[in-house]
Structures are given as C-alpha cells and as structure tokens.
Design an enzyme around this catalytic site. Structure first.
Site, PDB file in Angstrom:
ATOM      1  N   HIS A 108      15.242   1.253 -38.893  1.00 20.55           N
ATOM      2  CA  HIS A 108      16.685   1.135 -38.706  1.00 20.55           C
ATOM      3  C   HIS A 108      17.212   0.464 -39.977  1.00 20.55           C
ATOM      4  CE1 HIS A 108      15.102   0.662 -34.538  1.00 20.55           C
ATOM      5  NE2 HIS A 108      16.175   1.303 -34.147  1.00 20.55           N
ATOM      6  N   ASP A 111      16.565  -3.162 -40.225  1.00 23.14           N
ATOM      7  CA  ASP A 111      15.164  -3.607 -40.297  1.00 23.14           C
ATOM      8  C   ASP A 111      14.765  -3.881 -41.748  1.00 23.14           C
ATOM      9  OD1 ASP A 111      15.011  -2.961 -37.586  1.00 23.14           O
ATOM     10  OD2 ASP A 111      14.119  -0.982 -37.987  1.00 23.14           O
TER      11      ASP A 111
HETATM   12  C1  XLS Z   1      14.385   1.732 -27.878  1.00 24.94           C
HETATM   13  C2  XLS Z   1      14.184   2.876 -28.758  1.00 24.94           C
HETATM   14  C3  XLS Z   1      14.371   2.593 -30.246  1.00 24.94           C
HETATM   15  C4  XLS Z   1      14.520   3.867 -31.005  1.00 24.94           C
HETATM   16  C5  XLS Z   1      15.113   3.723 -32.362  1.00 24.94           C
HETATM   17  O1  XLS Z   1      14.036   1.754 -26.695  1.00 24.94           O
HETATM   18  O2  XLS Z   1      12.919   3.402 -28.516  1.00 24.94           O
HETATM   19  O3  XLS Z   1      13.293   1.835 -30.720  1.00 24.94           O
HETATM   20  O4  XLS Z   1      13.297   4.518 -31.150  1.00 24.94           O
HETATM   21  O5  XLS Z   1      16.402   3.213 -32.310  1.00 24.94           O
END
Ligand code: XLS
Ligand code: NI
Ligand code: NI
Length: 443
Positions: A108, A111
């Site tokens: 993200h 991140d």
């Molecule tokens: C959360 C989601 C998130 C997505 C990316 O439950 O899995 O991690 O994969 O935003």
C-alpha cells in the site's frame, strides 16, 4: 548455502539464502517442495506461482492487537526521519526477500513511506522512496506484483472512501489513488488492487446504497482511465471480503463482485484477487471462490493465508493445510493458471512469534505447502480418474436429448414429452467419498 548481503545494513544476520534441499532435508531453513526451477507445464514454479511478500504484514505489522501493545521490535523502524525510516525498512524488505528467493512484493502507498500532513508532502515522499525502490528492484531482480492505496486506516475514511457521502473525502481518496497508480507504474507494477475495507456500511439506515455503488463504479472507471492514459497495461483486481472493518462490504464475495463489475461495464479491465480468509468469512471455501472467479474468466490473483475455523475474523495466518490447497490448485490448474497475478502472502506471523527468523519459517512453510499441493493436483489431473469421473456424471448431456437441451433446441413441452416416455430416473451416486479419497491417495 550462499551468503547474500544487500543494502546498507543486514537485519536478518542469522539467516543465509534459503535454498531448495528436497523433501529428505531436515533443515528448517530450506525448501522441501518449492524448487523455483522445476517445471509445471511450460513454466517454472517461480513463474507459475509468482509468490509475493506483503509489505504491510511483514515489515510494518508490529504485533499490536486491540488488547495489547506491539510485540515485534522491527529494528528497521527506529529512525525519526520518515525518509530514513522508509529506506531502512526497504533495506530490510529487500534483504529478506532476496534471502528468501521470493520474486515479488506488494504494497500500500502508506506501507513504503509514512503518510505526510499534506498531500503535497506525501507526493514528495513517494517520489523519493520510489526512486529508492527502483534501485533496489534493479539490484535484486525483485518485481512489484501489485500496488494499492490504503483507503481505510486514516480516520478521514471512517465513512468510506469512494463510497463516502462527503465528496471531499472521495476527492482525497482519488488523489491518493492517483499517487499510488503513479508509484505502481513507475515501479513497473504488474497489477493494481482495490480492496474496499470501508466501502460498505455500518448501518443501512443512514446509507444510500445505490448512490454509493454508482460512485464506487465511477471512481473505478476514473482510476482505470487515468492508468491506461499513462500506459499501464496491467490488470486491476478487486479483492472481495464480506465484512470487517465495515459491517457489510459491497465487494462481499466473488459472485457479488463479478455482478458489480459486469453491471458497471468494468469487465474488460478488472478481475478478482481472491483471499482465502475472506472466502471463509463469506461462508465459502477458498475453492468455491476460485471456481466462481475462474468460471467468469476473472481468476486474476490470490492473497494467500488461512483463517481459524473457531474464530470469526480475518486472522491472516500463513497457509499450511495441504489438502485444502490441493482442492484450490485443482481449480487453478484447470483454469490454466492465474491471469496476470500471483500468490501474495497476505499473512502475518502470530503476535507471539517475535523472532525475526519466524518470518522465514512462515514464508517457507507457505511456499512449500503451495508447491506440494500443486504437484499433487497436477498428478491427480494427469494420472487419476478424477477428470473422467467428474465428466461422466454429465455424460447424459453429451448426446441425444441432453445434447439438444444444451444446444438450446428443446422447449419445456419437449421435456414433458421426453419424461412422459421414460420411467422414473434411476439413482446415480455422487461418489463424494471416492472423490475425496483421490486427494489423500496422491498426497
Ligand atoms: C484486508 C485485505 C488487505 C488487502 C490490501 O483484509 O486483505 O490486506 O489485501 O488492501
Ligand atoms: Ni488481502
Ligand atoms: Ni484480508
């Protein structure tokens, strides 16, 4: 074992490069099944799976939960300067991924560098850290499987992002997606993901669902049009999840999301990213979600993890159940593989797994479980009667009236005439236990 030193500082000093040693090895820091060069059809295991590390869980997650403080030390997360901290984290990430021999990562926006007080400053930070990432990718050969924007953590998104009733928040989300797309394109990201954690509602009483869904679709069209105008050739994935953090999320499960994609004319650019734990939260199996996506020609990518059968939330544990992964790999193989995506470990070590080595055990275990399952599934398809047995159940549609039915040449009156001329149909066993035994026979 070969030694690797990457970046300015070594964080994982007690671990060397993880090699494939085969199933007889008792070295916990070696692959027993994942042999990156082994061929699955025409592709190597490395290219077939396209395994990826999730930046957020492995390098940002500190082990805190609603009941307790952080447990993981994250030695790369100490600097005060946000850019220095982001670079340290990236050094750690690329050292870890290189030692693991994993070919991809996913992130993200927030991140890879902390969000800034203003969007202007955030854009500058992203510029600096993506320059650094470019260099790291070149040095290591590690690639970006997908990027995404975090549109759920900041309090501004408490009422949603693209589905927020306040246009000002939607615009902010649009800016963030634009920057995240720019970063993804700059880093040659192969895909882009939308997971709508807050795109849903807490109460329908204060929600205009139709209007919010229209907004979401328009927002996705805008993102897609912008990315295409910048030369982005990759696929967009929507990642279904039924709930958490919202009470109800609009991308509830694969079937719901496919309906949304088609309803709003997004089917030429969007496919699905199926997450194991999201499938089980929706009361489906992982296999069910994969099959649903594959049948719609939208099986794009996978977020690999597993839930806990006694808990009702997204525990994001590393996958280890080979039997269930064989069921999944049967679907993936029969679908001809994933379309554009790979297998991203959207999984975290447990809160009390506090050694840095634990990250290695977790990923090695997950990769080996998938590799083993794929080999078993391939053997089942190549050598066992599985495919015939399943096809035989439908053999009455292969000729005469059954075939005419499939071709759309019969009416309801025909069915009546056919049935009237026949005895009551015989019982034909579904043979479920026999099918189930085949998997164990090949394990
Ligand atoms: C959360 C989601 C998130 C997505 C990316 O439950 O899995 O991690 O994969 O935003
Ligand atoms: Ni996910
Ligand atoms: Ni998840």
């Amino acid at each position: 074992m070969s030694k690797v030193t990457i970046g300015n500082q070594a964080y994982f000093t007690s671990v060397n490069k993880i090699d494939y040693e085969g199933r007889e090895s008792d070295n916990p820091l070696a692959y027993k099944w994942y042999d990156e060069h082994r061929l699955i059809g025409d592709a190597s295991m490395k290219d077939y799976f396209k395994f990826a590390v999730a930046y957020w869980h492995s390098f940002c997650g500190n082990g805190s939960d609603p009941f307790g403080l952080p447990t993981r030390d994250l030695p790369w997360n100490q600097a005060n300067d946000p850019i220095q901290k982001a670079k340290d984290k990236m050094d750690a990430a690329f050292e870890f991924m290189s030692k693991l021999g994993i070919p991809y990562y996913c992130f993200h926006d927030v991140d890879i560098v902390d969000e800034a007080p203003t969007l202007v400053e955030f854009e500058q930070r992203l510029e600096v850290i993506t320059d650094y990432a470019q260099q790291k990718q070149e040095e290591s050969g590690i690639k970006l499987l997908w990027g995404t924007a975090n549109l759920f953590s900041n309090p501004r998104y408490m009422n949603g992002a693209a589905t927020n009733p306040d246009f000002n928040v939607l615009a902010y989300a649009g800016a963030q997606v634009k920057l995240a797309l720019d970063a993804t394109i700059k880093l040659k990201g192969e895909n882009y993901v939308f997971w709508g954690g807050r795109e849903g509602y807490l109460s329908l009483l204060n929600t205009d669902m139709k209007r919010e869904l229209d907004h979401l679709a328009r927002f996705l069209h805008m993102a897609k049009d912008y990315a295409r105008s910048q030369g982005f050739k990759g696929t967009f994935f929507i990642e279904p999840k039924p709930a958490e953090p919202s009470k109800h999320q609009y991308d509830y499960d694969a079937a719901t999301t496919i309906g949304f994609i088609r309803n709003y004319g997004l089917q030429d650019d969007f496919k699905l990213n199926i997450e194991v734990n999201h499938a089980t939260l929706a009361q489906h199996t992982f296999q069910h979600e994969l099959q649903t996506a594959a049948d719609a020609d939208m099986l794009g990518s996978i977020d690999a993890n597993r839930g806990d059968y006694q808990n009702g939330w997204d525990t994001d544990q590393f996958p280890n159940n080979v039997y269930e992964l064989v069921e999944a790999c049967l679907v993936i193989l029969q679908a001809g593989g994933l379309q554009g995506g790979g297998i991203n470990f959207d999984a975290k070590v447990r809160r009390n797994s506090t050694d840095l080595d634990d990250m290695f055990y977790a990923h090695i275990g997950g990769m080996d479980a998938f590799a083993r399952a794929l080999l078993v599934a391939k053997a089942i398809l190549d050598k066992s009667p599985f495919t015939h047995m399943r096809r035989d159940r439908y053999s009455s549609f292969d000729s005469s009236d059954g075939q005419l039915f499939e071709e759309g040449k019969l009416t309801l009156q025909h069915l009546k005439r056919i049935a009237f001329n026949k005895d009551n149909p015989k019982k034909l066993s579904g043979k479920q236990e026999l099918f189930e035994n085949i998997i164990n026979d090949y394990l």
